[in-house]
Motif scaffolding. Structure first.
Motif, PDB file in Angstrom:
ATOM      1  N   THR A 152      -5.092   3.872  -5.474  1.00 36.20           N
ATOM      2  CA  THR A 152      -3.698   3.483  -5.230  1.00 36.20           C
ATOM      3  C   THR A 152      -2.888   3.533  -6.515  1.00 36.20           C
ATOM      4  O   THR A 152      -1.772   4.054  -6.551  1.00 36.20           O
ATOM      5  CB  THR A 152      -3.643   2.069  -4.634  1.00 36.20           C
ATOM      6  N   ASN A 271      -2.177   3.844   1.866  1.00 34.16           N
ATOM      7  CA  ASN A 271      -0.813   4.004   2.364  1.00 34.16           C
ATOM      8  C   ASN A 271      -0.439   2.820   3.246  1.00 34.16           C
ATOM      9  O   ASN A 271      -1.300   2.023   3.625  1.00 34.16           O
ATOM     10  CB  ASN A 271      -0.678   5.312   3.146  1.00 34.16           C
ATOM     11  N   ARG A 272       0.826   2.739   3.610  1.00 31.83           N
ATOM     12  CA  ARG A 272       1.311   1.592   4.360  1.00 31.83           C
ATOM     13  C   ARG A 272       1.359   1.892   5.861  1.00 31.83           C
ATOM     14  O   ARG A 272       1.393   3.042   6.296  1.00 31.83           O
ATOM     15  CB  ARG A 272       2.702   1.181   3.885  1.00 31.83           C
ATOM     16  N   ASP A 273       1.387   0.819   6.668  1.00 37.19           N
ATOM     17  CA  ASP A 273       1.605   0.894   8.112  1.00 37.19           C
ATOM     18  C   ASP A 273       0.653   1.858   8.809  1.00 37.19           C
ATOM     19  O   ASP A 273       1.052   2.630   9.683  1.00 37.19           O
ATOM     20  CB  ASP A 273       3.056   1.286   8.417  1.00 37.19           C
ATOM     21  N   ARG A 276      -0.003  -0.025  13.163  1.00 39.31           N
ATOM     22  CA  ARG A 276       1.359  -0.482  13.449  1.00 39.31           C
ATOM     23  C   ARG A 276       1.409  -1.245  14.775  1.00 39.31           C
ATOM     24  O   ARG A 276       0.405  -1.384  15.477  1.00 39.31           O
ATOM     25  CB  ARG A 276       2.313   0.718  13.485  1.00 39.31           C
ATOM     26  N   ASN A 291      -8.705  -4.884   6.004  1.00 38.86           N
ATOM     27  CA  ASN A 291      -8.194  -3.881   5.075  1.00 38.86           C
ATOM     28  C   ASN A 291      -9.029  -3.877   3.806  1.00 38.86           C
ATOM     29  O   ASN A 291      -9.348  -4.922   3.266  1.00 38.86           O
ATOM     30  CB  ASN A 291      -6.736  -4.178   4.704  1.00 38.86           C
ATOM     31  N   ASP A 296      -1.814  -5.080   0.489  1.00 35.99           N
ATOM     32  CA  ASP A 296      -1.804  -5.645   1.837  1.00 35.99           C
ATOM     33  C   ASP A 296      -0.683  -5.045   2.693  1.00 35.99           C
ATOM     34  O   ASP A 296       0.083  -5.751   3.342  1.00 35.99           O
ATOM     35  CB  ASP A 296      -1.671  -7.166   1.785  1.00 35.99           C
ATOM     36  N   VAL A 297      -0.615  -3.706   2.705  1.00 37.34           N
ATOM     37  CA  VAL A 297       0.440  -3.025   3.460  1.00 37.34           C
ATOM     38  C   VAL A 297      -0.120  -2.086   4.524  1.00 37.34           C
ATOM     39  O   VAL A 297       0.639  -1.514   5.302  1.00 37.34           O
ATOM     40  CB  VAL A 297       1.355  -2.214   2.509  1.00 37.34           C
ATOM     41  N   GLU A 298      -1.431  -1.926   4.561  1.00 37.46           N
ATOM     42  CA  GLU A 298      -2.010  -0.928   5.462  1.00 37.46           C
ATOM     43  C   GLU A 298      -1.992  -1.393   6.914  1.00 37.46           C
ATOM     44  O   GLU A 298      -1.825  -0.591   7.837  1.00 37.46           O
ATOM     45  CB  GLU A 298      -3.423  -0.565   5.008  1.00 37.46           C
ATOM     46  N   ASP A 300       0.172  -3.619   9.499  1.00 38.27           N
ATOM     47  CA  ASP A 300       1.516  -4.185   9.593  1.00 38.27           C
ATOM     48  C   ASP A 300       1.413  -5.627  10.091  1.00 38.27           C
ATOM     49  O   ASP A 300       1.468  -5.900  11.291  1.00 38.27           O
ATOM     50  CB  ASP A 300       2.378  -3.335  10.536  1.00 38.27           C
TER      51      ASP A 300
END
Length: 418
Positions: A152, A271-273, A276, A291, A296-298, A300
């Motif tokens: 990351t 990556n994020r979301d 979802r 995760n 802490d964005v993977e 949602d």
């Protein structure tokens, strides 16, 4: 002045640091060499890393090389307060880390570490470097170079370099073979499943486990989950990695379909979301969400909270249960943060032995004449990677062959035919 939770925990921290050190023979050898050669004499180092027993081994190695070290946490849920206390009280490091601190405290600690005026910075996720460039550009002048040890973080650094924003050289320690091939694959593979089992006490055999991402971390997870008897489904955006997963015998599905099949979900994409609201809406009752990507964005989490009509916090340590309107329950582990460090102890020390050996030798390489590199992302010299692997093999009493003179000639000649 350090900021830690409880100095009285130092004795326990020393014992646990010693236990980890037994499994880190490569770093011990480097520490002994550094104590003689002192390659970091007079250098100030600021490090933003997980404050764990293994990290303590790296900090002590840098100190043996002559450096003064300030350490802050790269994740408040992974901080081991007894280790932080031991580093301050017994080993003379400055530490700014408390387990469970909030976002404001997290960034306050990063600022405190930067205010020590470092010559070298070590980062785990690029938050230290990011804060330095955005909030504290006044402190960049002293920084000669840095190291980054996560996928990351390297992604973020490459973007900074492309935009011309990176103002000093950073070495991508993450990209060495002895780091990502072993740390990511074997370390993340084992420790993530360890965290899930500790948090849930679930039986993985017979479960359908969905792994989002088939990089080194995802491969390690898939191999170990299959070894424990799980049915593994992989989701990917990269056709080559998806094909690799399929040819290794794993089911490959888009997340929209995998969400209906899975019982345990693990994100490792960077990556994020990745998971979802539309995925959460179709998951089975009792699905477990974890995760192991850096931030802490993977998953949602906001979408999960919006779907829930009730939240049962801490149904088990590091496990929160979200009850949906139709009665289904989804279990989120470690608040969507790194489950292997929040719910377990992170990678085994034997794996971090190589990763931190790479860090230590790279710091010495930068300090002894290579900090004048261009402001860009640089690779670790191949000889460092090779040396770490050689030392690790020797510590395992494993020997390998050497090329003969004729073989060397053959590999370096274009004149010799069949």
């Amino acid at each position: 002045m350090s900021d830690i939770s409880d100095a009285a925990l130092a004795y326990e921290g020393v014992k646990r640091i010693g236990w980890a050190d037994r499994s880190m023979p490569v770093l011990r050898q480097i520490r002994e060499r550094f104590a003689i050669e002192r390659p970091l004499e007079g250098f100030r180092v600021a490090a933003c890393m997980h404050v764990t027993t293994e990290t303590a081994g790296l900090i002590r190695t840098l100190q043996a090389g002559g450096a003064s070290v300030a350490l802050c946490a790269s994740n408040p849920l992974s901080t081991q307060d007894d280790v932080a206390a031991a580093l301050v009280e017994e080993y003379g490091a400055e530490v700014f880390a408390r387990a469970g601190t909030d976002r404001e405290g997290y960034y306050a600690h990063i600022h405190r570490a930067l205010e020590t005026g470092p010559d070298l910075v070590l980062d785990d996720g690029c938050d230290l470097v990011n804060t330095l460039h955005i909030d504290r550009p006044d402190l960049i002048g002293t920084v000669r170079a840095g190291c980054e040890q996560t996928t990351t973080g390297v992604i973020r650094l490459h973007q900074m370099a492309r935009e011309g924003a990176l103002r000093f050289p950073v070495v991508a320690v993450n990209d060495t073979d002895t780091k990502h091939m072993f740390d990511n694959r074997y370390g993340t593979g084992q420790s993530t499943l360890d965290g899930i089992v500790r948090a849930t006490n679930t039986l993985l055999a017979g479960k359908t486990i969905v792994i989002a991402g088939f990089g080194y971390c995802g491969r390690g997870l898939a191999e170990r989950a299959r070894g424990l008897g799980a049915r593994v489904v992989v989701t990917e955006i990269d056709p080559v990695k998806a094909l690799d997963a399929a040819l290794q015998g794993f089911a490959v599905e888009p997340m929209a379909r995998a969400a209906e099949l899975g019982e345990v979900f693990i994100t490792v994409t960077g990556n994020r979301d990745v998971i979802r609201g539309e995925h959460l809406a179709v998951m089975k009752d009792g699905a477990i969400l974890a995760n192991s990507g850096h931030f802490d964005v993977e998953i949602d989490v906001r979408a999960l909270a919006d779907l829930a009509v009730e939240v049962h916090e801490s149904v088990r340590p590091q496990a929160d249960e979200y009850v949906l309107a139709d009665g289904r329950r989804l279990v989120l582990l470690a608040e969507g943060r790194l489950v292997n460090l929040a719910a377990a102890e992170g990678h085994p020390a034997a794996v971090m032995d190589m990763s931190f050996a790479d860090q230590a030798l790279t710091c010495a390489w930068l300090a002894t004449g290579h900090a004048g590199l261009a402001p860009a992302v640089h690779d670790v010299p191949k000889e460092i990677d090779t040396e770490v692997a050689r030392l690790k093999l020797a510590s395992m009493s494993i020997g390998i062959d050497a090329l003969t003179e004729d073989q060397e000639d053959y590999l370096h000649s274009w004149r010799i035919g069949s």
